[in-house]
Design a protein around this motif. Structure first.
Motif, PDB file in Angstrom:
ATOM      1  N   UNK A  42       0.626   3.153 -17.155  1.00  0.00           N
ATOM      2  CA  UNK A  42       0.988   1.744 -17.097  1.00  0.00           C
ATOM      3  C   UNK A  42       2.189   1.492 -17.997  1.00  0.00           C
ATOM      4  N   UNK A  43       3.192   0.784 -17.470  1.00  0.00           N
ATOM      5  CA  UNK A  43       4.410   0.515 -18.228  1.00  0.00           C
ATOM      6  C   UNK A  43       4.610  -0.996 -18.361  1.00  0.00           C
ATOM      7  N   UNK A  44       5.083  -1.416 -19.518  1.00  0.00           N
ATOM      8  CA  UNK A  44       5.366  -2.826 -19.757  1.00  0.00           C
ATOM      9  C   UNK A  44       6.867  -3.026 -19.924  1.00  0.00           C
ATOM     10  N   UNK A  45       7.377  -4.132 -19.415  1.00  0.00           N
ATOM     11  CA  UNK A  45       8.792  -4.444 -19.582  1.00  0.00           C
ATOM     12  C   UNK A  45       8.995  -5.947 -19.530  1.00  0.00           C
ATOM     13  N   UNK A  46      10.172  -6.387 -19.963  1.00  0.00           N
ATOM     14  CA  UNK A  46      10.514  -7.813 -19.924  1.00  0.00           C
ATOM     15  C   UNK A  46      10.984  -8.172 -18.522  1.00  0.00           C
ATOM     16  N   UNK A  47      10.560  -9.336 -18.038  1.00  0.00           N
ATOM     17  CA  UNK A  47      11.007  -9.783 -16.707  1.00  0.00           C
ATOM     18  C   UNK A  47      12.522  -9.981 -16.732  1.00  0.00           C
ATOM     19  N   UNK A  48      13.234  -9.372 -15.802  1.00  0.00           N
ATOM     20  CA  UNK A  48      14.704  -9.459 -15.818  1.00  0.00           C
ATOM     21  C   UNK A  48      15.222 -10.830 -15.432  1.00  0.00           C
ATOM     22  N   UNK A  49      16.479 -11.082 -15.785  1.00  0.00           N
ATOM     23  CA  UNK A  49      17.137 -12.316 -15.356  1.00  0.00           C
ATOM     24  C   UNK A  49      17.176 -12.369 -13.822  1.00  0.00           C
ATOM     25  N   UNK A  50      17.078 -13.552 -13.300  1.00  0.00           N
ATOM     26  CA  UNK A  50      17.129 -13.702 -11.854  1.00  0.00           C
ATOM     27  C   UNK A  50      15.776 -13.642 -11.181  1.00  0.00           C
TER      28      UNK A  50
ATOM     29  N   UNK B 167       6.724 -11.097 -19.156  1.00  0.00           N
ATOM     30  CA  UNK B 167       6.654  -9.638 -19.152  1.00  0.00           C
ATOM     31  C   UNK B 167       6.035  -9.175 -17.828  1.00  0.00           C
ATOM     32  N   UNK B 168       6.340  -7.940 -17.467  1.00  0.00           N
ATOM     33  CA  UNK B 168       5.732  -7.344 -16.283  1.00  0.00           C
ATOM     34  C   UNK B 168       4.961  -6.097 -16.691  1.00  0.00           C
ATOM     35  N   UNK B 169       3.936  -5.786 -15.913  1.00  0.00           N
ATOM     36  CA  UNK B 169       3.145  -4.586 -16.123  1.00  0.00           C
ATOM     37  C   UNK B 169       3.172  -3.801 -14.819  1.00  0.00           C
ATOM     38  N   UNK B 170       3.551  -2.529 -14.899  1.00  0.00           N
ATOM     39  CA  UNK B 170       3.680  -1.704 -13.706  1.00  0.00           C
ATOM     40  C   UNK B 170       2.709  -0.535 -13.800  1.00  0.00           C
ATOM     41  N   UNK B 171       1.892  -0.378 -12.765  1.00  0.00           N
ATOM     42  CA  UNK B 171       0.967   0.758 -12.688  1.00  0.00           C
ATOM     43  C   UNK B 171       1.543   1.784 -11.729  1.00  0.00           C
TER      44      UNK B 171
ATOM     45  N   UNK C 255       0.803  -1.230   0.000  1.00  0.00           N
ATOM     46  CA  UNK C 255       0.000   0.000   0.000  1.00  0.00           C
ATOM     47  C   UNK C 255       0.832   1.274   0.000  1.00  0.00           C
ATOM     48  N   UNK C 256       1.989   1.242   0.662  1.00  0.00           N
ATOM     49  CA  UNK C 256       2.814   2.451   0.773  1.00  0.00           C
ATOM     50  C   UNK C 256       3.685   2.700  -0.457  1.00  0.00           C
ATOM     51  N   UNK C 257       3.797   1.727  -1.359  1.00  0.00           N
ATOM     52  CA  UNK C 257       4.619   1.897  -2.553  1.00  0.00           C
ATOM     53  C   UNK C 257       3.917   2.754  -3.599  1.00  0.00           C
ATOM     54  N   UNK C 258       4.703   3.339  -4.489  1.00  0.00           N
ATOM     55  CA  UNK C 258       4.154   4.192  -5.536  1.00  0.00           C
ATOM     56  C   UNK C 258       3.687   3.403  -6.746  1.00  0.00           C
ATOM     57  N   UNK C 259       3.968   2.095  -6.776  1.00  0.00           N
ATOM     58  CA  UNK C 259       3.633   1.281  -7.942  1.00  0.00           C
ATOM     59  C   UNK C 259       2.980  -0.030  -7.524  1.00  0.00           C
ATOM     60  N   UNK C 260       2.214  -0.589  -8.469  1.00  0.00           N
ATOM     61  CA  UNK C 260       1.697  -1.951  -8.359  1.00  0.00           C
ATOM     62  C   UNK C 260       2.245  -2.721  -9.552  1.00  0.00           C
ATOM     63  N   UNK C 261       2.839  -3.889  -9.301  1.00  0.00           N
ATOM     64  CA  UNK C 261       3.490  -4.640 -10.371  1.00  0.00           C
ATOM     65  C   UNK C 261       2.931  -6.050 -10.477  1.00  0.00           C
ATOM     66  N   UNK C 262       2.682  -6.482 -11.726  1.00  0.00           N
ATOM     67  CA  UNK C 262       2.289  -7.866 -12.004  1.00  0.00           C
ATOM     68  C   UNK C 262       3.308  -8.442 -12.980  1.00  0.00           C
ATOM     69  N   UNK C 263       3.862  -9.630 -12.645  1.00  0.00           N
ATOM     70  CA  UNK C 263       4.886 -10.265 -13.467  1.00  0.00           C
ATOM     71  C   UNK C 263       4.416 -11.669 -13.849  1.00  0.00           C
ATOM     72  N   UNK C 264       4.251 -11.904 -15.137  1.00  0.00           N
ATOM     73  CA  UNK C 264       3.695 -13.167 -15.623  1.00  0.00           C
ATOM     74  C   UNK C 264       4.791 -14.105 -16.108  1.00  0.00           C
ATOM     75  N   UNK C 265       4.814 -15.321 -15.553  1.00  0.00           N
ATOM     76  CA  UNK C 265       5.767 -16.342 -15.981  1.00  0.00           C
ATOM     77  C   UNK C 265       5.175 -17.161 -17.118  1.00  0.00           C
ATOM     78  N   UNK C 266       3.978 -17.691 -16.891  1.00  0.00           N
ATOM     79  CA  UNK C 266       3.322 -18.489 -17.921  1.00  0.00           C
ATOM     80  C   UNK C 266       1.813 -18.380 -17.772  1.00  0.00           C
ATOM     81  N   UNK C 267       1.091 -18.669 -18.859  1.00  0.00           N
ATOM     82  CA  UNK C 267      -0.356 -18.593 -18.822  1.00  0.00           C
ATOM     83  C   UNK C 267      -0.857 -17.243 -19.292  1.00  0.00           C
ATOM     84  N   UNK C 268      -1.909 -16.746 -18.655  1.00  0.00           N
ATOM     85  CA  UNK C 268      -2.555 -15.520 -19.113  1.00  0.00           C
ATOM     86  C   UNK C 268      -3.199 -14.796 -17.933  1.00  0.00           C
ATOM     87  N   UNK C 269      -2.888 -13.514 -17.788  1.00  0.00           N
ATOM     88  CA  UNK C 269      -3.537 -12.706 -16.759  1.00  0.00           C
ATOM     89  C   UNK C 269      -3.983 -11.368 -17.345  1.00  0.00           C
TER      90      UNK C 269
END
Length: 326
Positions: free
Chosen positions: A236-244, A225-229, A189-203
């Motif tokens: 909303x920003x999209x990016x590739x899930x980083x290594x690690x 890929x990840x989606x950051x609000x 709740x205290x963070x400035x962003x909400x992030x969803x990171x998808x490994x497989x499937x569909x969200x």
């Protein structure tokens, strides 16, 4: 019904609808309800049990024997197998409470203290890994058209496929819809962003918006890929899930590249249960590349950051706080 019989019912996987005795006990008083939900959820939380070694279980067993001193030996032995685990879970700082919804389904609430990690199996078989000051609320059983849970903090979900009953993770005003997949959510709740990171499937990431017709703007997330609000800008920003990515959830190792010090400080604070206070704003903007592990010693970690910084800084510990200054 005493605690021993209640625990026996729970470990036999008796639900309220399966046992009239259990149902009457739980509804007799708010105190009984709280006791039932606490024990049931802690058992579900810890029967995955892989994190407890034999020495830890034995330690809990001795605590149980002391607490039931004078009772029949056979009762102690039968009771200790699961009571030991529950006692250890309570002492570790987990807190579970009862809540009522409109349809009177019992709700389980799990709060994971900072610096801790755990996993839980939901009623539909879905698995959730939680860490570092996170909170998950879910029903004792899923009913209706949707499988709804609420999350504050960070969690990795492995959702059981059920096309007729979509799985929904509610994060504040926003939500993530799932059919069956593996994904992570970071939504403090205290963070400035909400992030969803998808490994497989569909969200589907539904961002709450008063401008949208039904109150939400929907975004599909692609695998790996990840989606950051961004809460402040509404973008909303999209990016590739980083290594690690998997290393963090599976091994507790966080890899970062050119990440700001204030961003790292927020993660360090949650992992090691400390507060980090910067003496000057410029220190927050310094960037670092490397790795940190949840098993690292916080003193050693701070020395690593100090030596890796291009410009020198000093720090000191005081009452659970780390003060950083030039």
């Amino acid at each position: 019904m005493d605690s021993e019989r209640l625990l026996h019912k729970i470990t036999e996987k008796k639900s309220l609808t399966d046992s009239e005795e259990l149902y009457d006990f739980v509804n007799e008083s708010g105190e009984h309800t709280t006791e039932y939900i606490r024990y049931k959820t802690l058992w579900a939380l810890l029967q995955t049990g892989s994190e407890m070694d034999e020495r830890t279980i034995n330690k809990g067993y001795e605590a149980v024997k002391r607490s039931v001193k004078g009772r029949r030996k056979s009762v102690v032995i039968a009771f200790a197998k699961y009571a030991a685990i529950i006692i250890l879970a309570v002492s570790a700082g987990y807190f579970v409470q009862y809540a009522d919804s409109d349809n009177e389904i019992a709700m389980n609430e799990i709060m994971v203290p900072k610096g801790n990690r755990t996993s839980v199996v939901l009623p539909d078989g879905s698995k959730v890994w939680l860490s570092n000051g996170s909170r998950l609320v879910y029903p004792e059983s899923f009913v209706g058209d949707f499988r709804d849970v609420q999350l504050e903090g960070e969690g990795f979900f492995e959702v059981t496929h059920d096309k007729k009953h979509p799985f929904i993770v509610n994060v504040g005003k926003h939500r993530i819809k799932v059919l069956g997949t593996k994904f992570a959510v970071v939504a403090y709740p205290e963070d400035e962003q909400v992030k969803a990171e998808l490994v497989s499937g569909k969200i589907q990431f539904d961002v709450h918006s008063d401008e949208a017709k039904d109150g939400y703007k929907s975004f599909m997330v692609k695998p790996m890929h990840s989606l950051v609000y961004d809460k402040a800008s509404g973008k909303v920003y999209e990016s590739i899930i980083p290594d690690g990515f998997h290393d963090y959830w599976q091994k507790g190792i966080y890899r970062f590249r050119n990440e700001r010090f204030d961003s790292l400080a927020a993660k360090i604070a949650r992992i090691y249960n400390v507060d980090i206070i910067f003496g000057e704003e410029e220190l927050k903007t310094r960037t670092f590349t490397g790795t940190l592990s949840v098993d690292d010693n916080i003193y050693t970690l701070m020395e690593v950051f100090k030596s890796a910084s291009g410009k020198p800084f000093e720090y000191y510990f005081d009452s659970g706080k780390i003060y950083i200054d030039k």
